[in-house]
Write a protein that holds these residues in place. Structure first.
Motif, PDB file in Angstrom:
ATOM      1  N   THR A 167       8.449 -21.111  31.154  1.00 28.02           N
ATOM      2  CA  THR A 167       8.692 -20.357  29.930  1.00 28.02           C
ATOM      3  C   THR A 167       9.962 -19.531  30.044  1.00 28.02           C
ATOM      4  OG1 THR A 167       6.321 -20.244  29.528  1.00 28.02           O
ATOM      5  CG2 THR A 167       7.680 -18.675  28.339  1.00 28.02           C
ATOM      6  N   ASP A 168      10.220 -18.969  31.231  1.00 28.24           N
ATOM      7  CA  ASP A 168      11.433 -18.181  31.438  1.00 28.24           C
ATOM      8  C   ASP A 168      12.683 -19.042  31.266  1.00 28.24           C
ATOM      9  OD1 ASP A 168      10.028 -15.864  31.899  1.00 28.24           O
ATOM     10  OD2 ASP A 168      10.171 -16.001  34.082  1.00 28.24           O
ATOM     11  N   LEU A 169      12.624 -20.279  31.733  1.00 29.05           N
ATOM     12  CA  LEU A 169      13.767 -21.182  31.576  1.00 29.05           C
ATOM     13  C   LEU A 169      14.061 -21.428  30.103  1.00 29.05           C
ATOM     14  CD1 LEU A 169      15.924 -23.104  32.661  1.00 29.05           C
ATOM     15  CD2 LEU A 169      14.155 -24.869  32.772  1.00 29.05           C
ATOM     16  N   TRP A 170      13.031 -21.707  29.333  1.00 28.09           N
ATOM     17  CA  TRP A 170      13.225 -21.944  27.897  1.00 28.09           C
ATOM     18  C   TRP A 170      13.738 -20.698  27.195  1.00 28.09           C
ATOM     19  CZ3 TRP A 170      14.072 -26.479  26.213  1.00 28.09           C
ATOM     20  CH2 TRP A 170      13.463 -27.577  26.801  1.00 28.09           C
ATOM     21  N   ALA A 171      13.226 -19.544  27.594  1.00 30.13           N
ATOM     22  CA  ALA A 171      13.697 -18.284  27.005  1.00 30.13           C
ATOM     23  C   ALA A 171      15.175 -18.071  27.326  1.00 30.13           C
ATOM     24  CB  ALA A 171      12.862 -17.120  27.523  1.00 30.13           C
ATOM     25  N   ALA A 172      15.566 -18.369  28.554  1.00 29.07           N
ATOM     26  CA  ALA A 172      16.972 -18.223  28.946  1.00 29.07           C
ATOM     27  C   ALA A 172      17.864 -19.170  28.157  1.00 29.07           C
ATOM     28  CB  ALA A 172      17.121 -18.475  30.446  1.00 29.07           C
ATOM     29  N   LEU A 173      17.435 -20.404  27.978  1.00 26.68           N
ATOM     30  CA  LEU A 173      18.219 -21.365  27.206  1.00 26.68           C
ATOM     31  C   LEU A 173      18.349 -20.942  25.749  1.00 26.68           C
ATOM     32  CD1 LEU A 173      16.932 -24.724  28.714  1.00 26.68           C
ATOM     33  CD2 LEU A 173      19.152 -23.631  29.092  1.00 26.68           C
ATOM     34  N   CYS A 174      17.294 -20.376  25.207  1.00 24.92           N
ATOM     35  CA  CYS A 174      17.350 -19.868  23.829  1.00 24.92           C
ATOM     36  C   CYS A 174      18.334 -18.708  23.722  1.00 24.92           C
ATOM     37  CB  CYS A 174      15.962 -19.437  23.368  1.00 24.92           C
ATOM     38  SG  CYS A 174      14.827 -20.811  23.134  1.00 24.92           S
ATOM     39  N   LEU A 175      18.345 -17.832  24.713  1.00 28.71           N
ATOM     40  CA  LEU A 175      19.292 -16.722  24.698  1.00 28.71           C
ATOM     41  C   LEU A 175      20.730 -17.210  24.806  1.00 28.71           C
ATOM     42  CD1 LEU A 175      17.474 -14.035  26.856  1.00 28.71           C
ATOM     43  CD2 LEU A 175      17.987 -13.942  24.415  1.00 28.71           C
ATOM     44  N   VAL A 176      20.967 -18.251  25.574  1.00 30.04           N
ATOM     45  CA  VAL A 176      22.310 -18.847  25.643  1.00 30.04           C
ATOM     46  C   VAL A 176      22.727 -19.338  24.262  1.00 30.04           C
ATOM     47  CG1 VAL A 176      23.650 -20.792  26.551  1.00 30.04           C
ATOM     48  CG2 VAL A 176      22.211 -19.449  28.082  1.00 30.04           C
ATOM     49  N   ALA A 177      21.828 -20.008  23.567  1.00 33.72           N
ATOM     50  CA  ALA A 177      22.126 -20.497  22.220  1.00 33.72           C
ATOM     51  C   ALA A 177      22.416 -19.342  21.264  1.00 33.72           C
ATOM     52  CB  ALA A 177      20.970 -21.350  21.698  1.00 33.72           C
ATOM     53  N   VAL A 178      21.660 -18.266  21.376  1.00 23.05           N
ATOM     54  CA  VAL A 178      21.881 -17.097  20.516  1.00 23.05           C
ATOM     55  C   VAL A 178      23.258 -16.494  20.782  1.00 23.05           C
ATOM     56  CG1 VAL A 178      21.148 -14.716  20.104  1.00 23.05           C
ATOM     57  CG2 VAL A 178      19.456 -16.546  20.181  1.00 23.05           C
ATOM     58  N   ILE A 179      23.610 -16.328  22.048  1.00 28.92           N
ATOM     59  CA  ILE A 179      24.901 -15.727  22.395  1.00 28.92           C
ATOM     60  C   ILE A 179      26.055 -16.618  21.960  1.00 28.92           C
ATOM     61  CG2 ILE A 179      26.361 -15.071  24.349  1.00 28.92           C
ATOM     62  CD1 ILE A 179      23.736 -14.089  25.707  1.00 28.92           C
ATOM     63  N   GLU A 180      25.955 -17.915  22.196  1.00 27.52           N
ATOM     64  CA  GLU A 180      27.014 -18.823  21.757  1.00 27.52           C
ATOM     65  C   GLU A 180      27.128 -18.834  20.242  1.00 27.52           C
ATOM     66  OE1 GLU A 180      26.732 -22.667  23.507  1.00 27.52           O
ATOM     67  OE2 GLU A 180      27.053 -21.908  25.531  1.00 27.52           O
ATOM     68  N   GLY A 181      26.010 -18.838  19.562  1.00 28.69           N
ATOM     69  CA  GLY A 181      26.034 -18.792  18.103  1.00 28.69           C
ATOM     70  C   GLY A 181      26.641 -17.501  17.586  1.00 28.69           C
ATOM     71  N   LEU A 182      26.374 -16.403  18.278  1.00 26.02           N
ATOM     72  CA  LEU A 182      26.940 -15.118  17.885  1.00 26.02           C
ATOM     73  C   LEU A 182      28.463 -15.143  17.981  1.00 26.02           C
ATOM     74  CD1 LEU A 182      26.447 -12.163  17.067  1.00 26.02           C
ATOM     75  CD2 LEU A 182      26.282 -11.638  19.509  1.00 26.02           C
ATOM     76  N   PHE A 183      28.995 -15.701  19.063  1.00 23.32           N
ATOM     77  CA  PHE A 183      30.446 -15.813  19.201  1.00 23.32           C
ATOM     78  C   PHE A 183      31.039 -16.662  18.084  1.00 23.32           C
ATOM     79  CE2 PHE A 183      29.852 -14.957  23.901  1.00 23.32           C
ATOM     80  CZ  PHE A 183      30.423 -13.702  23.847  1.00 23.32           C
ATOM     81  N   LEU A 184      30.406 -17.783  17.793  1.00 23.78           N
ATOM     82  CA  LEU A 184      30.899 -18.658  16.725  1.00 23.78           C
ATOM     83  C   LEU A 184      30.827 -17.981  15.364  1.00 23.78           C
ATOM     84  CD1 LEU A 184      29.325 -22.037  17.843  1.00 23.78           C
ATOM     85  CD2 LEU A 184      31.749 -21.467  17.814  1.00 23.78           C
ATOM     86  N   PHE A 185      29.782 -17.225  15.127  1.00 28.15           N
ATOM     87  CA  PHE A 185      29.589 -16.549  13.850  1.00 28.15           C
ATOM     88  C   PHE A 185      30.544 -15.365  13.687  1.00 28.15           C
ATOM     89  CE2 PHE A 185      27.462 -13.342  11.221  1.00 28.15           C
ATOM     90  CZ  PHE A 185      27.272 -14.074  10.052  1.00 28.15           C
ATOM     91  N   ALA A 186      30.671 -14.556  14.744  1.00 30.50           N
ATOM     92  CA  ALA A 186      31.434 -13.311  14.650  1.00 30.50           C
ATOM     93  C   ALA A 186      32.945 -13.516  14.780  1.00 30.50           C
ATOM     94  CB  ALA A 186      30.958 -12.336  15.718  1.00 30.50           C
ATOM     95  N   ALA A 187      33.377 -14.468  15.580  1.00 25.36           N
ATOM     96  CA  ALA A 187      34.809 -14.635  15.837  1.00 25.36           C
ATOM     97  C   ALA A 187      35.184 -16.109  15.955  1.00 25.36           C
ATOM     98  CB  ALA A 187      35.194 -13.882  17.100  1.00 25.36           C
ATOM     99  N   PRO A 188      35.087 -16.865  14.863  1.00 27.27           N
ATOM    100  CA  PRO A 188      35.390 -18.292  14.958  1.00 27.27           C
ATOM    101  C   PRO A 188      36.840 -18.576  15.359  1.00 27.27           C
ATOM    102  CG  PRO A 188      35.083 -17.642  12.673  1.00 27.27           C
ATOM    103  CD  PRO A 188      34.707 -16.468  13.515  1.00 27.27           C
ATOM    104  N   GLY A 189      37.771 -17.738  14.907  1.00 26.51           N
ATOM    105  CA  GLY A 189      39.178 -17.951  15.266  1.00 26.51           C
ATOM    106  C   GLY A 189      39.417 -17.767  16.753  1.00 26.51           C
ATOM    107  N   GLY A 190      38.830 -16.723  17.317  1.00 26.63           N
ATOM    108  CA  GLY A 190      38.962 -16.482  18.756  1.00 26.63           C
ATOM    109  C   GLY A 190      38.329 -17.587  19.571  1.00 26.63           C
TER     110      GLY A 190
END
Length: 62
Positions: free
Chosen positions: A2-25
Motif C-alpha cells: 500500500t505504501d508503494l501505491w501511495a508513493a506512486l500516487c504522490l509522484v503523479a500528484v507532484i508531476e501534475g502540479l508542476f504541469l498545471f502550475a508552470a507549463p512553460g517552465g
C-alpha cells in the motif's frame, strides 16, 4: 504494498502540479534535457535517485 501505491500516487500528484502550475517552465526543462548528453542525464538521475532513497530512509526512521 500500500505504501508503494501511495508513493506512486504522490509522484503523479507532484508531476501534475508542476504541469498545471508552470507549463512553460516544464517545457523549457524538457528542452534542456533533450540537449544534454545521455551520460549527463544518467548522472543527474543517479544523484536524484540516491538523494530520494536517503531521504526516504531518514523519513521512515533510518
Amino acid at each position: 504494498m500500500t505504501d508503494l501505491w501511495a508513493a506512486l500516487c504522490l509522484v503523479a500528484v507532484i508531476e501534475g502540479l508542476f504541469l498545471f502550475a508552470a507549463p512553460g517552465g516544464w517545457k523549457r526543462a524538457a528542452e534542456q534535457l533533450q540537449n544534454m548528453p545521455d551520460e549527463h542525464v544518467r548522472r543527474v538521475g543517479g544523484i536524484v535517485l540516491t538523494l530520494g532513497l536517503v531521504s526516504l530512509w531518514l523519513v521512515r526512521g533510518g
